[in-house]
Scaffold this motif. Structure first.
Motif, PDB file in Angstrom:
ATOM      1  N   LEU A 205       0.814  -1.213   0.000  1.00 20.71           N
ATOM      2  CA  LEU A 205       0.000   0.000   0.000  1.00 20.71           C
ATOM      3  C   LEU A 205       0.850   1.265   0.000  1.00 20.71           C
ATOM      4  CD1 LEU A 205      -2.914  -1.024   2.379  1.00 20.71           C
ATOM      5  CD2 LEU A 205      -2.944  -0.809  -0.104  1.00 20.71           C
ATOM      6  N   ASP A 206       2.112   1.164   0.407  1.00 22.01           N
ATOM      7  CA  ASP A 206       3.010   2.322   0.281  1.00 22.01           C
ATOM      8  C   ASP A 206       3.305   2.591  -1.190  1.00 22.01           C
ATOM      9  OD1 ASP A 206       3.113   2.639   3.012  1.00 22.01           O
ATOM     10  OD2 ASP A 206       4.912   1.390   3.238  1.00 22.01           O
ATOM     11  N   ALA A 211      -4.630   0.333  -4.018  1.00 21.98           N
ATOM     12  CA  ALA A 211      -4.873  -1.088  -4.261  1.00 21.98           C
ATOM     13  C   ALA A 211      -5.569  -1.722  -3.063  1.00 21.98           C
ATOM     14  CB  ALA A 211      -3.562  -1.800  -4.580  1.00 21.98           C
ATOM     15  N   TRP A 212      -6.795  -1.294  -2.797  1.00 19.67           N
ATOM     16  CA  TRP A 212      -7.598  -1.852  -1.713  1.00 19.67           C
ATOM     17  C   TRP A 212      -9.060  -1.781  -2.127  1.00 19.67           C
ATOM     18  CZ3 TRP A 212     -10.710   1.806   1.095  1.00 19.67           C
ATOM     19  CH2 TRP A 212     -10.417   3.140   0.823  1.00 19.67           C
ATOM     20  N   HIS A 235      -4.206  -8.461   1.845  1.00 10.98           N
ATOM     21  CA  HIS A 235      -3.803  -8.954   0.526  1.00 10.98           C
ATOM     22  C   HIS A 235      -5.057  -9.237  -0.305  1.00 10.98           C
ATOM     23  CE1 HIS A 235      -0.062 -10.156   2.847  1.00 10.98           C
ATOM     24  NE2 HIS A 235       0.360  -9.303   1.950  1.00 10.98           N
ATOM     25  N   PRO A 236      -5.030  -8.979  -1.606  1.00 10.67           N
ATOM     26  CA  PRO A 236      -6.245  -9.060  -2.431  1.00 10.67           C
ATOM     27  C   PRO A 236      -7.032 -10.353  -2.300  1.00 10.67           C
ATOM     28  CG  PRO A 236      -4.489  -8.043  -3.686  1.00 10.67           C
ATOM     29  CD  PRO A 236      -3.874  -8.493  -2.386  1.00 10.67           C
ATOM     30  N   ILE A 237      -6.355 -11.496  -2.159  1.00 13.12           N
ATOM     31  CA  ILE A 237      -7.082 -12.767  -2.082  1.00 13.12           C
ATOM     32  C   ILE A 237      -7.942 -12.802  -0.826  1.00 13.12           C
ATOM     33  CG2 ILE A 237      -6.798 -15.273  -1.867  1.00 13.12           C
ATOM     34  CD1 ILE A 237      -4.132 -14.803  -3.528  1.00 13.12           C
ATOM     35  N   GLN A 238      -7.392 -12.328   0.276  1.00 11.55           N
ATOM     36  CA  GLN A 238      -8.171 -12.263   1.514  1.00 11.55           C
ATOM     37  C   GLN A 238      -9.220 -11.162   1.443  1.00 11.55           C
ATOM     38  OE1 GLN A 238      -5.807 -11.908   5.100  1.00 11.55           O
ATOM     39  NE2 GLN A 238      -7.590 -11.325   6.345  1.00 11.55           N
ATOM     40  N   ALA A 280     -13.340  -7.525 -10.754  1.00  5.11           N
ATOM     41  CA  ALA A 280     -12.877  -6.167 -10.492  1.00  5.11           C
ATOM     42  C   ALA A 280     -11.422  -6.164 -10.051  1.00  5.11           C
ATOM     43  CB  ALA A 280     -13.755  -5.505  -9.431  1.00  5.11           C
ATOM     44  N   VAL A 281     -11.042  -7.127  -9.215  1.00  8.17           N
ATOM     45  CA  VAL A 281      -9.661  -7.190  -8.725  1.00  8.17           C
ATOM     46  C   VAL A 281      -8.708  -7.631  -9.836  1.00  8.17           C
ATOM     47  CG1 VAL A 281      -8.119  -8.363  -7.103  1.00  8.17           C
ATOM     48  CG2 VAL A 281     -10.372  -7.584  -6.344  1.00  8.17           C
ATOM     49  N   VAL A 282      -9.126  -8.615 -10.637  1.00  3.46           N
ATOM     50  CA  VAL A 282      -8.252  -9.139 -11.695  1.00  3.46           C
ATOM     51  C   VAL A 282      -8.043  -8.119 -12.804  1.00  3.46           C
ATOM     52  CG1 VAL A 282      -8.056 -10.882 -13.513  1.00  3.46           C
ATOM     53  CG2 VAL A 282      -8.805 -11.544 -11.239  1.00  3.46           C
ATOM     54  N   HIS A 283      -9.091  -7.362 -13.146  1.00  4.34           N
ATOM     55  CA  HIS A 283      -9.025  -6.499 -14.331  1.00  4.34           C
ATOM     56  C   HIS A 283      -8.821  -5.021 -14.010  1.00  4.34           C
ATOM     57  CE1 HIS A 283      -9.984  -9.767 -17.033  1.00  4.34           C
ATOM     58  NE2 HIS A 283     -11.003 -10.110 -16.268  1.00  4.34           N
ATOM     59  N   ALA A 284      -8.607  -4.674 -12.745  1.00  4.93           N
ATOM     60  CA  ALA A 284      -8.386  -3.271 -12.402  1.00  4.93           C
ATOM     61  C   ALA A 284      -7.097  -2.762 -13.038  1.00  4.93           C
ATOM     62  CB  ALA A 284      -8.318  -3.109 -10.885  1.00  4.93           C
ATOM     63  N   ASP A 285      -7.091  -1.474 -13.361  1.00  2.00           N
ATOM     64  CA  ASP A 285      -5.884  -0.818 -13.866  1.00  2.00           C
ATOM     65  C   ASP A 285      -5.162  -0.198 -12.667  1.00  2.00           C
ATOM     66  OD1 ASP A 285      -3.894   0.618 -15.058  1.00  2.00           O
ATOM     67  OD2 ASP A 285      -5.202   1.888 -16.280  1.00  2.00           O
ATOM     68  N   TYR A 286      -4.151  -0.908 -12.173  1.00  3.28           N
ATOM     69  CA  TYR A 286      -3.462  -0.478 -10.953  1.00  3.28           C
ATOM     70  C   TYR A 286      -2.466   0.645 -11.207  1.00  3.28           C
ATOM     71  CZ  TYR A 286      -5.634  -4.498  -8.771  1.00  3.28           C
ATOM     72  OH  TYR A 286      -6.562  -5.401  -8.295  1.00  3.28           O
ATOM     73  N   SER A 287      -2.289   1.027 -12.467  1.00  2.26           N
ATOM     74  CA  SER A 287      -1.432   2.182 -12.740  1.00  2.26           C
ATOM     75  C   SER A 287      -2.169   3.485 -12.478  1.00  2.26           C
ATOM     76  CB  SER A 287      -0.950   2.146 -14.200  1.00  2.26           C
ATOM     77  OG  SER A 287      -2.015   2.390 -15.108  1.00  2.26           O
ATOM     78  N   GLN A 288      -3.497   3.426 -12.412  1.00  4.93           N
ATOM     79  CA  GLN A 288      -4.280   4.630 -12.120  1.00  4.93           C
ATOM     80  C   GLN A 288      -4.152   4.997 -10.650  1.00  4.93           C
ATOM     81  OE1 GLN A 288      -8.297   5.132 -13.364  1.00  4.93           O
ATOM     82  NE2 GLN A 288      -7.995   4.188 -15.365  1.00  4.93           N
ATOM     83  N   ARG A 289      -4.276   6.278 -10.395  1.00  4.44           N
ATOM     84  CA  ARG A 289      -4.207   6.778  -9.024  1.00  4.44           C
ATOM     85  C   ARG A 289      -5.475   7.560  -8.713  1.00  4.44           C
ATOM     86  NH1 ARG A 289      -0.701   3.642  -8.939  1.00  4.44           N
ATOM     87  NH2 ARG A 289       1.482   3.882  -8.292  1.00  4.44           N
ATOM     88  N   GLY A 290      -5.910   7.485  -7.453  1.00  2.62           N
ATOM     89  CA  GLY A 290      -7.014   8.343  -7.045  1.00  2.62           C
ATOM     90  C   GLY A 290      -8.208   7.654  -6.441  1.00  2.62           C
ATOM     91  N   ALA A 291      -8.421   6.372  -6.728  1.00  3.41           N
ATOM     92  CA  ALA A 291      -9.616   5.707  -6.185  1.00  3.41           C
ATOM     93  C   ALA A 291      -9.399   4.209  -6.142  1.00  3.41           C
ATOM     94  CB  ALA A 291     -10.845   6.043  -7.017  1.00  3.41           C
ATOM     95  N   PRO A 292      -9.883   3.534  -5.090  1.00  2.00           N
ATOM     96  CA  PRO A 292      -9.751   2.080  -4.990  1.00  2.00           C
ATOM     97  C   PRO A 292     -10.863   1.366  -5.744  1.00  2.00           C
ATOM     98  CG  PRO A 292     -10.869   2.914  -3.065  1.00  2.00           C
ATOM     99  CD  PRO A 292     -10.549   4.120  -3.926  1.00  2.00           C
ATOM    100  N   ILE A 293     -10.894   0.055  -5.650  1.00  2.00           N
ATOM    101  CA  ILE A 293     -12.047  -0.739  -6.080  1.00  2.00           C
ATOM    102  C   ILE A 293     -13.180  -0.445  -5.102  1.00  2.00           C
ATOM    103  CG2 ILE A 293     -12.933  -3.097  -6.316  1.00  2.00           C
ATOM    104  CD1 ILE A 293     -10.010  -3.877  -7.092  1.00  2.00           C
TER     105      ILE A 293
END
Length: 451
Positions: A205-206, A211-212, A235-238, A280-293
């Motif tokens: 998360l740092d 990514a949450w 962690h995403p799986i949990q 949602a977790v598998v296909h998220a664009d984690y390069s984006q900044r500003g909002a979680p799932i």
């Protein structure tokens, strides 16, 4: 081109109407956006609001002008298909643009940073730096989660957390981390990939503060009043399990009282809820900044939203057909091994099937801003679906005697695997119950659910 069919469709991700070329910059942006996203057709000679077929004056002249505008104004070059169409004594020009492997295309005079557009719904949106970078990765066949993090070392991954996640499937070794691309070689050193850090990073998360999963239950139909909310940053799986549990906590609608005992009924099928959150977790664009799932529960619906548009080349209409493209290969590979996802694209079809089985409407997918949202409505829209074979199973079990999978399979003429899938779906819907010591009990039997 079937013009009658095209004219029935509204403007959208792959279609735009233009009365003429009096606004050349808008035309150029649309062509570039189509090439960058999923392709599309610009139909010139039809007004965009009224769909009045005005036609064009000199069709060959308009065709030449359109070709020159595209050639002179967009970089890298795009080669569309231009077709003059005759319709009721008028002529139209159809400019068909194909999804490009040379993304990103941009308007020359504005440059790459300011002149790159993508198609969102019926509008052209200027792409930000992260989206431009995703196009560049796509063009060379890379995904963001495969990239190395050179400033970190292999100890940045929590091996214990990874091992616990894989424990039900297999024993994880240090070598497995490389095979799964959680770690990769970079300049002679073993370093974590973005995907490895997202899934099992000690300081995930740092590095990726968004990514949450944010989950909330709201009163009524909007977000004015929050009844409950939670931040899921494990962690995403949990976190997926926690998000599913949160939805289940808030989606129970009392109970059905039967002859023997009461049975809880869910307002949303658990299969559909799980698939929506996993996707949602598998296909998220984690390069984006500003909002979680985000997972939002309302009185009449569930919304699951992730950062990132559909992967390039896909449209919303492709999803129900099982057409899929994987945005995150590392995350997808791990989830596949863990049984969280099966064949690519099948998750969407399972969601649809689960909703229809419970008499609910088909899930709705939307691209909103640079995010993808799926909505599952809780209100019934059709009678619950039970096909002939399911009805036969229920009739067989109606005698009160429990039957095994093989006995049921022989009676309905299916393989044991297909029968087991049907039985699992009937159990999920509360129509059938299992009797046995566990899922691997060879003597497990199925009975009608007690009412």
């Amino acid at each position: 081109m079937n013009l009658t069919e095209v004219l029935r469709r509204p403007e959208g991700k792959t279609l735009e109407f233009k009365g003429d070329l009096s606004s050349p910059q808008g035309f150029v942006r649309t062509v570039a956006a189509f090439a960058n996203t999923a392709g599309g057709t610009v139909l010139i000679g039809v007004t965009d609001r009224t769909r009045e077929i005005r036609g064009v004056g000199d069709a060959l002249d308009v065709e030449e002008r359109a070709a020159n505008l595209i050639s002179d104004s967009i970089q890298p070059r795009i080669l569309p298909d231009l077709e003059v169409i005759s319709y009721r004594n008028r002529q139209l020009l159809a400019v068909r643009v194909f999804p490009s492997a040379s993304r990103p295309h941009f308007v020359k005079r504005a440059g790459l940073r300011s002149g790159t557009y993508v198609r969102v719904g019926s509008t052209n949106r200027q792409a930000d730096a992260q989206l431009i970078a995703e196009m560049q990765r796509f063009a060379i066949g890379e995904t963001f989660d495969e990239w190395p993090i050179p400033e970190a070392n292999s100890e940045a991954l929590d091996f214990r957390a990874a091992s616990e996640s894989f424990a039900p499937v297999r024993k994880l070794t240090r070598r497995s981390l490389e095979t799964l691309r959680l770690l990769t070689r970079h300049q002679g050193r073993l370093v974590p990939t973005v995907g490895g850090m997202l899934l099992f990073g000690r300081d995930r998360l740092d590095r990726f503060p968004d990514a949450w999963i944010q989950a909330g239950r709201f009163a009524g139909m909007d977000k004015a009043t929050v009844l409950d909310h939670v931040r899921l940053d494990t962690h995403p799986i949990q976190a997926i399990e926690e998000a599913v549990a949160f939805v289940e906590k808030h989606s129970t609608r009392g109970a059905v009282i039967g002859r023997v005992r009461r049975r809880e009924r869910w307002s949303l099928p658990p299969v559909a809820v799980r698939e929506a959150i996993v996707n949602a977790v598998v296909h998220a664009d984690y390069s984006q900044r500003g909002a979680p799932i985000r997972v939002a529960i309302f009185d009449d619906r569930l919304e699951v939203e992730n950062p990132g548009l559909l992967p390039f080349g896909l449209t919303l209409e492709d999803l129900p057909l099982g057409i899929s493209k994987l945005r995150n290969r590392v995350v997808g590979r791990v989830f596949h091994e863990l049984g969280l996802v099966e064949q690519w694209g099948s998750g969407v079809q399972r969601m649809i099937s689960a909703c229809h089985d419970d008499g609910l409407a088909t899930p709705v997918w939307e691209e909103i801003g640079f995010r993808l949202r799926v909505t599952l409505h809780t209100g019934p829209s059709r009678p619950p679906r039970i096909d002939a074979r399911d009805r036969t199973i229920l009739d067989l079990l109606g005698t009160g005697e429990g039957l095994g999978t093989r006995e049921i399979a022989d009676a309905i003429g299916l393989s044991t695997r297909s029968t087991r899938t049907r039985l699992a779906r009937l159990v999920e819907r509360g129509l059938v119950r299992e009797a046995g010591t566990g899922p691997n009990d060879p003597k497990r039997k199925y009975l009608m659910a007690l009412e």
